[in-house]
Design a protein around this motif. Sequence first.
Motif, short mmCIF file in Angstrom:
data_model
loop_
_atom_site.label_atom_id
_atom_site.label_comp_id
_atom_site.label_asym_id
_atom_site.label_seq_id
_atom_site.Cartn_x
_atom_site.Cartn_y
_atom_site.Cartn_z
N TYR A 15 -7.33 -2.04 6.05
CA TYR A 15 -6.22 -2.74 5.38
C TYR A 15 -6.39 -4.25 5.50
O TYR A 15 -6.15 -4.99 4.54
CB TYR A 15 -4.90 -2.31 6.01
N MET A 26 0.84 -1.20 0.00
CA MET A 26 0.00 0.00 0.00
C MET A 26 0.88 1.25 0.00
O MET A 26 2.01 1.23 0.48
CB MET A 26 -0.92 0.02 1.23
N SER A 76 -8.89 -5.46 2.96
CA SER A 76 -8.64 -5.07 1.57
C SER A 76 -7.97 -6.21 0.82
O SER A 76 -7.38 -7.12 1.43
CB SER A 76 -7.75 -3.83 1.54
N GLY A 126 -4.30 -6.68 1.90
CA GLY A 126 -3.97 -6.94 3.29
C GLY A 126 -4.65 -8.13 3.91
O GLY A 126 -4.25 -8.59 4.99
#
Length: 420
Positions: A405, A258, A408, A411
Amino acid sequence: MINNQCLAAAVAICALSFAVIHAKKKKKKKRRRVWTKPHLRGRGQYGLEILQRQLELNDKSGFRELLRMTADEFEFLLERVSPLISKQNTKLRKAITARDRLSITLRYLATGETFTSLAFQYCIGRSTVSCIVTTTCEALHLVLKDEYLKTPTSEDEWRTIAKHFFERWQFPNCLGALDGKQINIQPPYNSGSTYYNNQGHFSVVLTAVADARYYFTYVYVGCQSRLAETGIFAHSDLRRAMDEGHLNVPQAEPLPNMGDVFPYMFVGDDAFPLRADLMKPYSSRQLDHDERVFNYRLSRARSVVENAFGIMANRLRVFRTTICLKPEKVVKVTLASLCIHNYLIRCQSDAYMPPMLADWENAAHEVISGRWRSDGPGTLQDVPLGSARNPSQHAKDQRDKLKQYFVSPVGQMPWQENHI
């Protein structure tokens, strides 16, 4: 005239009585002082130190069970601590050797036996055993702390810890797992409720941070139970170091895969406050899906400190008993134990940490309880939750950002949906 004669007679009688009593005292023999009790004269001829030498030569596994370490690991500690605990022989008696002093201390830490029991095992007086354990623990901490109980001071050291956390527990930018335990002690004399906790025991509090490999990177021992109930983190020097920026923690860096940067942080449970540099789980009331995912991922990372405490209490069983020492001596015993734990963890001692002792995960990432859990944590009990806190909005936003995160595509972990 008659009165004077009576007075003279009374004085003569008193003088005669005093002379008789004084003569009897002279005749009474002076009681002979015992220099050494008869059963203690066999030291060096029989006792546990003789068994230790035999095990070292003929039974390696037996030696490991005796002191929770190998003979080579024992020799390493002996070499380090000998200059501080060696004593000189006198004309009247031989000094207890540094080897025996270390052996007595390690046996006490490994079993938690009483000083009276150890005194009979080693053919040494009880008060001598007490003195040996205290001074040797102090010496062990002194010679080992700089190498084996040192908080990281450089950014590279912190980054290495964070790297291990992500590789092993898939938690990014993590500097360590923070937790606190209460060590039961005997009621200190005239201490009132200073060390009394809400579980009905007297205790001192141990606060520690562990890395991904069950190695303690920070410890604070001796906080009184009465203060701990208002928040153990508030009374630790770790909080002050974090507030004042003395830990030399790296600046915020991007999360894996990220672009957004995120600060490095510790993880803890509900006993700790939520901060941007200290993540804790969401409250268990009415959790949504994403919050459950976050709590699961944080729980995996935080489990290392719980296992570190469990391993230490399982192998150094002095923490499975009520320690019958003054609080300041309990601190010395605890600090020495933490140094020994870290030394044996670093050298990957299979005598100290045999397979399956800590929790582990199978191929499906299901947690299999470690063998230490079958015995329980001993007297190392959780510290009660502190007073209510109002975290900053920035800390809440940071936790929400980390939550997003974890759910996502970059993650999330493939198995996490099966464990929430």
